[in-house]
Scaffold this motif. Structure first.
Motif, PDB file in Angstrom:
ATOM      1  N   THR A 222      85.767 -46.808 161.489  1.00 56.33           N
ATOM      2  CA  THR A 222      85.643 -45.657 160.586  1.00 56.33           C
ATOM      3  C   THR A 222      86.658 -45.733 159.463  1.00 56.33           C
ATOM      4  OG1 THR A 222      84.809 -44.238 162.363  1.00 56.33           O
ATOM      5  CG2 THR A 222      85.763 -43.146 160.446  1.00 56.33           C
ATOM      6  N   ILE A 223      87.904 -46.044 159.800  1.00 53.68           N
ATOM      7  CA  ILE A 223      88.969 -46.126 158.800  1.00 53.68           C
ATOM      8  C   ILE A 223      88.676 -47.224 157.786  1.00 53.68           C
ATOM      9  CG2 ILE A 223      91.397 -46.709 158.467  1.00 53.68           C
ATOM     10  CD1 ILE A 223      91.939 -45.296 161.157  1.00 53.68           C
ATOM     11  N   LEU A 224      88.254 -48.399 158.276  1.00 54.92           N
ATOM     12  CA  LEU A 224      87.948 -49.511 157.371  1.00 54.92           C
ATOM     13  C   LEU A 224      86.780 -49.164 156.452  1.00 54.92           C
ATOM     14  CD1 LEU A 224      88.317 -52.629 159.701  1.00 54.92           C
ATOM     15  CD2 LEU A 224      89.832 -51.924 157.844  1.00 54.92           C
ATOM     16  N   ARG A 225      85.757 -48.539 157.019  1.00 54.70           N
ATOM     17  CA  ARG A 225      84.583 -48.196 156.211  1.00 54.70           C
ATOM     18  C   ARG A 225      84.928 -47.165 155.152  1.00 54.70           C
ATOM     19  NH1 ARG A 225      78.737 -45.905 158.447  1.00 54.70           N
ATOM     20  NH2 ARG A 225      77.700 -45.865 156.416  1.00 54.70           N
ATOM     21  N   ILE A 226      85.717 -46.168 155.521  1.00 58.77           N
ATOM     22  CA  ILE A 226      86.105 -45.149 154.548  1.00 58.77           C
ATOM     23  C   ILE A 226      86.953 -45.753 153.441  1.00 58.77           C
ATOM     24  CG2 ILE A 226      87.522 -43.078 154.241  1.00 58.77           C
ATOM     25  CD1 ILE A 226      86.616 -42.190 157.011  1.00 58.77           C
ATOM     26  N   PHE A 227      87.903 -46.615 153.833  1.00 55.71           N
ATOM     27  CA  PHE A 227      88.780 -47.257 152.851  1.00 55.71           C
ATOM     28  C   PHE A 227      87.959 -48.144 151.916  1.00 55.71           C
ATOM     29  CE2 PHE A 227      92.506 -49.957 151.652  1.00 55.71           C
ATOM     30  CZ  PHE A 227      93.282 -48.935 151.163  1.00 55.71           C
ATOM     31  N   MET A 228      86.952 -48.839 152.475  1.00 58.57           N
ATOM     32  CA  MET A 228      86.097 -49.711 151.673  1.00 58.57           C
ATOM     33  C   MET A 228      85.231 -48.895 150.705  1.00 58.57           C
ATOM     34  SD  MET A 228      83.273 -52.487 153.017  1.00 58.57           S
ATOM     35  CE  MET A 228      84.354 -52.910 154.370  1.00 58.57           C
ATOM     36  N   THR A 229      84.804 -47.721 151.140  1.00 55.76           N
ATOM     37  CA  THR A 229      83.922 -46.896 150.309  1.00 55.76           C
ATOM     38  C   THR A 229      84.667 -46.229 149.161  1.00 55.76           C
ATOM     39  OG1 THR A 229      82.492 -46.444 152.216  1.00 55.76           O
ATOM     40  CG2 THR A 229      82.319 -44.954 150.325  1.00 55.76           C
ATOM     41  N   TYR A 230      85.854 -45.698 149.439  1.00 61.95           N
ATOM     42  CA  TYR A 230      86.539 -44.883 148.438  1.00 61.95           C
ATOM     43  C   TYR A 230      87.669 -45.615 147.717  1.00 61.95           C
ATOM     44  CZ  TYR A 230      83.864 -41.085 150.386  1.00 61.95           C
ATOM     45  OH  TYR A 230      82.819 -40.285 150.801  1.00 61.95           O
ATOM     46  N   ARG A 231      88.122 -46.751 148.247  1.00 63.45           N
ATOM     47  CA  ARG A 231      89.110 -47.576 147.561  1.00 63.45           C
ATOM     48  C   ARG A 231      88.639 -49.029 147.581  1.00 63.45           C
ATOM     49  NH1 ARG A 231      92.517 -44.886 144.235  1.00 63.45           N
ATOM     50  NH2 ARG A 231      93.662 -43.225 145.270  1.00 63.45           N
ATOM     51  N   PRO A 232      87.465 -49.319 147.009  1.00 60.77           N
ATOM     52  CA  PRO A 232      86.913 -50.668 147.136  1.00 60.77           C
ATOM     53  C   PRO A 232      87.762 -51.740 146.471  1.00 60.77           C
ATOM     54  CG  PRO A 232      85.651 -49.373 145.545  1.00 60.77           C
ATOM     55  CD  PRO A 232      86.583 -48.434 146.238  1.00 60.77           C
ATOM     56  N   LEU A 233      88.297 -51.444 145.276  1.00 63.22           N
ATOM     57  CA  LEU A 233      89.082 -52.449 144.570  1.00 63.22           C
ATOM     58  C   LEU A 233      90.345 -52.795 145.349  1.00 63.22           C
ATOM     59  CD1 LEU A 233      89.245 -54.211 142.083  1.00 63.22           C
ATOM     60  CD2 LEU A 233      90.442 -52.344 140.909  1.00 63.22           C
ATOM     61  N   SER A 292      81.176 -47.662 142.280  1.00 65.11           N
ATOM     62  CA  SER A 292      81.750 -46.369 142.653  1.00 65.11           C
ATOM     63  C   SER A 292      81.692 -45.374 141.494  1.00 65.11           C
ATOM     64  CB  SER A 292      83.190 -46.545 143.120  1.00 65.11           C
ATOM     65  OG  SER A 292      84.041 -46.934 142.045  1.00 65.11           O
ATOM     66  N   ALA A 293      81.694 -45.896 140.250  1.00 64.04           N
ATOM     67  CA  ALA A 293      81.555 -45.003 139.097  1.00 64.04           C
ATOM     68  C   ALA A 293      80.186 -44.332 139.103  1.00 64.04           C
ATOM     69  CB  ALA A 293      81.761 -45.791 137.806  1.00 64.04           C
ATOM     70  N   ASN A 294      79.147 -45.082 139.492  1.00 64.70           N
ATOM     71  CA  ASN A 294      77.806 -44.494 139.598  1.00 64.70           C
ATOM     72  C   ASN A 294      77.760 -43.428 140.685  1.00 64.70           C
ATOM     73  OD1 ASN A 294      76.749 -46.143 137.577  1.00 64.70           O
ATOM     74  ND2 ASN A 294      76.272 -47.791 139.013  1.00 64.70           N
ATOM     75  N   ARG A 295      78.460 -43.673 141.792  1.00 60.20           N
ATOM     76  CA  ARG A 295      78.496 -42.681 142.863  1.00 60.20           C
ATOM     77  C   ARG A 295      79.130 -41.381 142.376  1.00 60.20           C
ATOM     78  NH1 ARG A 295      82.635 -41.483 145.907  1.00 60.20           N
ATOM     79  NH2 ARG A 295      83.711 -43.443 145.458  1.00 60.20           N
ATOM     80  N   LYS A 296      80.184 -41.488 141.580  1.00 57.62           N
ATOM     81  CA  LYS A 296      80.837 -40.288 141.055  1.00 57.62           C
ATOM     82  C   LYS A 296      79.911 -39.513 140.122  1.00 57.62           C
ATOM     83  CE  LYS A 296      85.460 -42.283 141.439  1.00 57.62           C
ATOM     84  NZ  LYS A 296      86.636 -42.802 140.709  1.00 57.62           N
ATOM     85  N   LEU A 297      79.122 -40.239 139.301  1.00 55.74           N
ATOM     86  CA  LEU A 297      78.171 -39.570 138.418  1.00 55.74           C
ATOM     87  C   LEU A 297      77.105 -38.839 139.226  1.00 55.74           C
ATOM     88  CD1 LEU A 297      77.675 -42.289 135.649  1.00 55.74           C
ATOM     89  CD2 LEU A 297      78.925 -40.136 135.441  1.00 55.74           C
ATOM     90  N   LEU A 298      76.616 -39.477 140.284  1.00 53.36           N
ATOM     91  CA  LEU A 298      75.609 -38.841 141.129  1.00 53.36           C
ATOM     92  C   LEU A 298      76.177 -37.614 141.834  1.00 53.36           C
ATOM     93  CD1 LEU A 298      73.912 -42.002 142.700  1.00 53.36           C
ATOM     94  CD2 LEU A 298      72.938 -40.447 140.999  1.00 53.36           C
ATOM     95  N   GLU A 299      77.448 -37.674 142.223  1.00 50.09           N
ATOM     96  CA  GLU A 299      78.070 -36.520 142.858  1.00 50.09           C
ATOM     97  C   GLU A 299      78.198 -35.353 141.879  1.00 50.09           C
ATOM     98  OE1 GLU A 299      81.701 -38.032 144.408  1.00 50.09           O
ATOM     99  OE2 GLU A 299      80.799 -38.747 146.286  1.00 50.09           O
ATOM    100  N   ASP A 300      78.456 -35.655 140.606  1.00 53.29           N
ATOM    101  CA  ASP A 300      78.520 -34.592 139.599  1.00 53.29           C
ATOM    102  C   ASP A 300      77.155 -33.921 139.434  1.00 53.29           C
ATOM    103  OD1 ASP A 300      81.179 -35.048 139.148  1.00 53.29           O
ATOM    104  OD2 ASP A 300      80.874 -36.356 137.417  1.00 53.29           O
ATOM    105  N   VAL A 301      76.102 -34.732 139.417  1.00 57.30           N
ATOM    106  CA  VAL A 301      74.756 -34.177 139.316  1.00 57.30           C
ATOM    107  C   VAL A 301      74.432 -33.324 140.544  1.00 57.30           C
ATOM    108  CG1 VAL A 301      72.293 -34.751 139.235  1.00 57.30           C
ATOM    109  CG2 VAL A 301      73.924 -36.056 137.855  1.00 57.30           C
ATOM    110  N   GLN A 302      74.805 -33.832 141.723  1.00 52.24           N
ATOM    111  CA  GLN A 302      74.559 -33.091 142.959  1.00 52.24           C
ATOM    112  C   GLN A 302      75.293 -31.752 142.954  1.00 52.24           C
ATOM    113  OE1 GLN A 302      76.589 -34.244 146.635  1.00 52.24           O
ATOM    114  NE2 GLN A 302      74.588 -34.407 147.615  1.00 52.24           N
ATOM    115  N   LEU A 303      76.523 -31.738 142.436  1.00 49.63           N
ATOM    116  CA  LEU A 303      77.297 -30.498 142.391  1.00 49.63           C
ATOM    117  C   LEU A 303      76.604 -29.461 141.512  1.00 49.63           C
ATOM    118  CD1 LEU A 303      79.814 -28.850 143.026  1.00 49.63           C
ATOM    119  CD2 LEU A 303      80.977 -30.007 141.127  1.00 49.63           C
TER     120      LEU A 303
END
Length: 338
Positions: A222-233, A292-303
């Motif tokens: 779980t920790i590795l997956r979360i770190f990979m998703t939100y801090r990929p670089l 991840s930039a695309n994910r942030k744009l989609l989250e803005d639309v979802q909000l």
């Protein structure tokens, strides 16, 4: 009118739910209305009957067990539809002291935080094994790095969300929501606070921790997956630096030990392979960072869509109608079947 909804994920909680509900408050300073909501995760015992007998205002039901993460998000969704200004999440095993709810929501009421996490006295909890205590600290440390927050007890499920914060939550992990929601909040720049809380006596074993080896395995994944998703670089940069550094060291060793009559080709080939792997992981990190930039744009639309869908009701009492049925239980009661 400020409405607080206390939500409780439930899976076969007949034995402990009554005790938990009996300690929940109905009146809190600064709150005009307090309602209770349970999410029935496919329970096969009398969990729903106990909830109804205790006067729960909203009941969200799944036909089959979905897991804690999905149940948590279902509760958030139902609470927003019911017009909650603040949402408090607690456990059905009465682990957390309900008398600390006013302390938990205080930073939200005074406007200093949008999300508040209760900090348990981990070292004083007797039924936590040494391995679990270490993992709690490790998980919290990783979350602090990934989220740029200072939450000391990231796995704590006793937490409060403002309406605005709840609308921005997304949980992709199927195991638990606790770590991921903190990282999301940190990434979105939300104000996050932590307050010390008390815990109650031990009533039943944890549903998430079936065995220490399984808990360790799932926690690490779980920790590795979360770190990979939100801090990929950062994740792929660290991962790529390991083989790249080993490859460079092998090259240096090859140069130091170089002899014209002994080429040492295998060592040089291995060094090249490690360096190439390092570069490939770095490239993965760059691609993931762009995605991840695309994910942030989609989250803005979802909000924006959520704010439109969850517009606060004008009337004081509102029934929440979804795909399921609406049941009255003393007050406006909602039951959502899926």
């Amino acid at each position: 009118m400020t409405k607080l909804i206390i939500q409780i994920p439930c899976y076969n909680e007949e034995a402990t739910l009554g005790v938990t509900l009996s300690e929940l408050p109905r009146d809190i300073p600064g709150i005009d209305r307090v309602e209770w909501l349970i999410v029935n995760d496919g329970s096969v015992d009398r969990t729903v009957e106990v909830a109804q007998a205790c006067g729960v205002d909203h009941i969200v039901s799944f036909d089959h067990n979905q897991g804690l993460a999905k149940v948590f998000m279902a509760g958030i969704d139902a609470s927003l539809k019911a017009g909650a200004d603040i949402i408090v999440n607690t456990d059905a095993d009465n682990q957390y002291c309900a008398a600390d709810i006013p302390k938990l929501i205080e930073p939200i009421l005074n406007g200093t935080a949008e999300m508040v996490v209760g900090e348990r006295p981990i070292t004083e909890i007797e039924h936590f094994s040494p391995a679990k205590k270490v993992l709690q600290r490790l998980g919290s440390w990783v979350v602090r790095i990934a989220s740029n927050t200072k939450i000391p007890d990231a796995p704590s499920g006793f937490r409060a969300y403002s309406r605005n914060a709840a609308m921005q939550l997304n949980v992709f992990n199927e195991y638990t929501y606790t770590l991921e929601t903190i990282i999301q909040a940190g990434q979105k720049g939300m104000a996050i606070a932590s307050v010390p809380i008390r815990t109650n006596g031990y009533l039943r074993p944890s549903r998430l921790v079936k065995s220490i080896p399984a808990y360790i395995q799932r926690s690490i994944f779980t920790i590795l997956r979360i770190f990979m998703t939100y801090r990929p670089l950062r994740f792929f940069s660290i991962a790529g630096s390991i083989p790249f550094t080993l490859g460079i060291l092998l090259c240096i060793r090859w140069l130091i030990l170089f002899e014209p009559d002994r080429a040492r080709t295998p060592s040089l080939i291995l060094a090249a392979i490690l360096i190439l792997i390092g570069f490939q992981l770095w490239m993965f990190g760059l691609v993931a960072d762009v995605m991840s930039a695309n994910r942030k744009l989609l989250e803005d639309v979802q909000l924006r869509l959520r704010r439109s869908a969850y517009e606060k009701p004008n009337s004081e009492t509102r029934q929440v109608r979804t795909d399921g049925t609406v049941r009255s239980n003393q007050k406006a009661s909602t039951e959502v079947s899926s």
